[in-house]
Design a protein around this motif. Structure first.
Motif, PDB file in Angstrom:
ATOM      1  N   LEU A  46       0.435  -1.315   0.006  1.00 13.48           N
ATOM      2  CA  LEU A  46      -0.258  -0.078  -0.339  1.00 13.48           C
ATOM      3  C   LEU A  46       0.684   1.388   0.085  1.00 13.48           C
ATOM      4  N   GLN A  47       2.358   1.053   0.187  1.00 13.37           N
ATOM      5  CA  GLN A  47       2.661   2.427   0.099  1.00 13.37           C
ATOM      6  C   GLN A  47       3.425   2.115  -1.310  1.00 13.37           C
ATOM      7  N   GLY A  48       3.855   3.824  -1.382  1.00 15.90           N
ATOM      8  CA  GLY A  48       4.510   4.381  -2.913  1.00 15.90           C
ATOM      9  C   GLY A  48       2.753   4.872  -3.890  1.00 15.90           C
ATOM     10  N   TYR A  49       1.444   5.355  -2.935  1.00 13.22           N
ATOM     11  CA  TYR A  49       0.325   6.080  -3.252  1.00 13.22           C
ATOM     12  C   TYR A  49       0.172   7.742  -2.870  1.00 13.22           C
ATOM     13  N   ASP A  50      -0.230   8.400  -3.197  1.00 11.55           N
ATOM     14  CA  ASP A  50      -0.575   9.578  -1.941  1.00 11.55           C
ATOM     15  C   ASP A  50      -2.275   9.948  -2.153  1.00 11.55           C
ATOM     16  N   ALA A  51      -2.583   9.057  -2.119  1.00 11.27           N
ATOM     17  CA  ALA A  51      -4.289   9.009  -2.465  1.00 11.27           C
ATOM     18  C   ALA A  51      -4.801   7.382  -2.076  1.00 11.27           C
ATOM     19  N   TYR A  52      -6.130   7.453  -1.515  1.00 10.00           N
ATOM     20  CA  TYR A  52      -7.022   5.766  -1.744  1.00 10.00           C
ATOM     21  C   TYR A  52      -8.161   6.501  -1.640  1.00 10.00           C
ATOM     22  N   LEU A  53      -8.143   5.035  -2.287  1.00 13.80           N
ATOM     23  CA  LEU A  53     -10.035   4.417  -2.590  1.00 13.80           C
ATOM     24  C   LEU A  53     -10.224   3.047  -2.469  1.00 13.80           C
ATOM     25  N   PHE A  54     -10.843   2.930  -1.639  1.00 15.44           N
ATOM     26  CA  PHE A  54     -11.167   1.769  -0.962  1.00 15.44           C
ATOM     27  C   PHE A  54     -12.637   1.181  -1.696  1.00 15.44           C
ATOM     28  N   GLY A  55     -13.177   0.496  -2.612  1.00 15.07           N
ATOM     29  CA  GLY A  55     -14.502   0.125  -2.847  1.00 15.07           C
ATOM     30  C   GLY A  55     -14.660  -1.121  -2.271  1.00 15.07           C
ATOM     31  N   CYS A  56     -16.058  -1.503  -1.863  1.00 10.94           N
ATOM     32  CA  CYS A  56     -16.692  -2.376  -1.486  1.00 10.94           C
ATOM     33  C   CYS A  56     -18.153  -2.458  -1.196  1.00 10.94           C
ATOM     34  N   PRO A  57     -18.087  -4.466  -2.582  1.00 12.61           N
ATOM     35  CA  PRO A  57     -20.151  -4.160  -2.505  1.00 12.61           C
ATOM     36  C   PRO A  57     -20.871  -4.217  -0.780  1.00 12.61           C
ATOM     37  N   THR A  58     -21.774  -4.511  -1.326  1.00 13.56           N
ATOM     38  CA  THR A  58     -22.693  -4.680   0.006  1.00 13.56           C
ATOM     39  C   THR A  58     -23.529  -5.938   0.211  1.00 13.56           C
ATOM     40  N   TYR A  59     -23.256  -7.123   0.751  1.00 11.30           N
ATOM     41  CA  TYR A  59     -23.613  -8.567   1.019  1.00 11.30           C
ATOM     42  C   TYR A  59     -24.107  -8.479   2.556  1.00 11.30           C
ATOM     43  N   ALA A  77      -0.799   0.476   7.839  1.00  6.67           N
ATOM     44  CA  ALA A  77       0.221   0.445   5.971  1.00  6.67           C
ATOM     45  C   ALA A  77       0.438   2.526   6.400  1.00  6.67           C
ATOM     46  N   GLY A  78       0.610   3.407   7.564  1.00  2.83           N
ATOM     47  CA  GLY A  78       1.208   4.548   8.457  1.00  2.83           C
ATOM     48  C   GLY A  78       0.055   5.161   6.227  1.00  2.83           C
ATOM     49  N   LEU A  79      -1.035   5.060   6.893  1.00  3.28           N
ATOM     50  CA  LEU A  79      -1.692   6.406   5.899  1.00  3.28           C
ATOM     51  C   LEU A  79      -2.249   7.282   6.437  1.00  3.28           C
ATOM     52  N   GLU A  80      -2.140   8.000   7.651  1.00  2.00           N
ATOM     53  CA  GLU A  80      -2.504   8.689   8.339  1.00  2.00           C
ATOM     54  C   GLU A  80      -2.034  10.294   7.198  1.00  2.00           C
ATOM     55  N   GLY A  81      -3.616  11.093   7.543  1.00  7.45           N
ATOM     56  CA  GLY A  81      -2.856  11.971   6.641  1.00  7.45           C
ATOM     57  C   GLY A  81      -2.917  12.147   4.972  1.00  7.45           C
ATOM     58  N   LYS A  82      -2.925  10.833   4.823  1.00  3.33           N
ATOM     59  CA  LYS A  82      -3.617  10.552   3.392  1.00  3.33           C
ATOM     60  C   LYS A  82      -5.500  11.081   3.037  1.00  3.33           C
ATOM     61  N   PRO A  83      -5.369  11.391   1.717  1.00  2.00           N
ATOM     62  CA  PRO A  83      -6.623  12.233   1.877  1.00  2.00           C
ATOM     63  C   PRO A  83      -7.414  10.198   1.075  1.00  2.00           C
ATOM     64  N   GLY A  84      -8.817  10.917   0.925  1.00  3.47           N
ATOM     65  CA  GLY A  84      -9.814   9.649   1.671  1.00  3.47           C
ATOM     66  C   GLY A  84     -10.652   8.941   0.794  1.00  3.47           C
ATOM     67  N   VAL A 107      -9.990   5.166  12.066  1.00  2.00           N
ATOM     68  CA  VAL A 107      -9.323   4.247  12.542  1.00  2.00           C
ATOM     69  C   VAL A 107      -7.687   4.948  12.329  1.00  2.00           C
ATOM     70  N   PHE A 108      -7.739   4.889  10.860  1.00  2.00           N
ATOM     71  CA  PHE A 108      -6.657   5.182  10.292  1.00  2.00           C
ATOM     72  C   PHE A 108      -6.065   6.730  10.318  1.00  2.00           C
ATOM     73  N   LYS A 109      -7.246   7.533  10.380  1.00  4.42           N
ATOM     74  CA  LYS A 109      -6.900   9.018  10.291  1.00  4.42           C
ATOM     75  C   LYS A 109      -6.772   9.268   9.157  1.00  4.42           C
ATOM     76  N   MET A 110      -7.634   9.267   8.473  1.00  4.78           N
ATOM     77  CA  MET A 110      -7.387  10.080   6.727  1.00  4.78           C
ATOM     78  C   MET A 110      -7.831  11.187   6.881  1.00  4.78           C
ATOM     79  N   ARG A 111      -7.506  12.082   5.879  1.00  5.92           N
ATOM     80  CA  ARG A 111      -8.008  13.089   5.009  1.00  5.92           C
ATOM     81  C   ARG A 111      -9.062  12.368   4.313  1.00  5.92           C
ATOM     82  N   MET A 112     -10.338  12.773   5.245  1.00  8.50           N
ATOM     83  CA  MET A 112     -11.203  12.244   3.875  1.00  8.50           C
ATOM     84  C   MET A 112     -12.468  13.754   3.488  1.00  8.50           C
ATOM     85  N   THR A 113     -12.738  13.164   2.836  1.00  6.03           N
ATOM     86  CA  THR A 113     -13.414  15.207   1.688  1.00  6.03           C
ATOM     87  C   THR A 113     -14.647  15.354   3.106  1.00  6.03           C
ATOM     88  N   ASN A 114     -15.367  15.978   2.684  1.00  2.00           N
ATOM     89  CA  ASN A 114     -16.918  16.304   2.904  1.00  2.00           C
ATOM     90  C   ASN A 114     -17.689  15.687   2.646  1.00  2.00           C
TER      91      ASN A 114
END
Ligand SMILES: Cc1cc2nc3c(=O)[nH]c(=O)nc-3n(C[C@H](O)[C@H](O)[C@H](O)COP(=O)(O)O)c2cc1C
Length: 147
Positions: A46-59, A77-84, A107-114
């Motif tokens: 998970l390293q070497g990226y500047d922002a993260y989008l995680f996708g999952c359907p609901t079951y 993975a140290g994602l703190e402060g990264k946009p997500g 938990v990860f304390k990422m920087r989320m949009t509004n």
């Protein structure tokens, strides 16, 4: 900059959303990298990226077990402060993206949009509005890298 789009998809709907998300990342001037969570084996993947989008359907009113396992891995993975952002396809309750977003924020304390998490009913995915909504969501997350 590089934006990782890591997703789960059993029947291809969330995967399609991930592909439209990739277009939105490009519109923001950044480079999307698409990966299935099953191909991410260790936190270093998970390293070497500047922002993260995680996708999952609901079951069963939940995220999948594979996404839960992935989130435990991402914890190291140290994602703190990264946009997500978090997204997924659904039919009637759409719980998974909310829970994933919640973990990224608290938990990860990422920087989320509004915008919060992004759910799209499966029958809307391949419509012009659905495609645009996916692109816009990802573009907003990726544009946080421009500020
Ligand atoms: C057994 C089963 C359980 C499901 N449970 C839910 C649910 O609790 N809430 C919901 O909104 N959608 C539910 N769905 C619908 C899926 O989320 C929807 O089909 C989604 O588009 C699948 O995405 P995928 O193709 O990325 O796997 C369920 C589907 C199946 C087959």
């Amino acid at each position: 900059m590089k934006v990782l789009i890591a997703y789960v998809s059993r029947t291809g709907n969330t995967e399609k959303m991930a592909q439209y998300m990739a277009e939105g990342v490009r519109f923001a001037g950044h480079e999307p990298v698409l990966k299935k969570v099953s191909d991410i084996k260790k936190p270093e993947d998970l390293q070497g990226y500047d922002a993260y989008l995680f996708g999952c359907p609901t079951y069963h009113r939940d995220m999948t077990q594979s996404m839960k396992t992935f989130l435990f891995l991402a914890q190291g993975a140290g994602l703190e402060g990264k946009p997500g952002g978090a997204f997924g396809s659904y039919t009637h309750s759409g719980d998974a993206p909310k829970y994933i977003y919640d973990t990224m924020e608290h938990v990860f304390k990422m920087r989320m949009t509004n915008l919060g998490s992004f759910n799209l009913e499966e029958h809307k995915i391949n419509t012009p509005d659905g495609i645009r909504a996916c692109q816009d969501y990802a573009r907003t997350v990726a544009e946080m890298l421009n500020n």
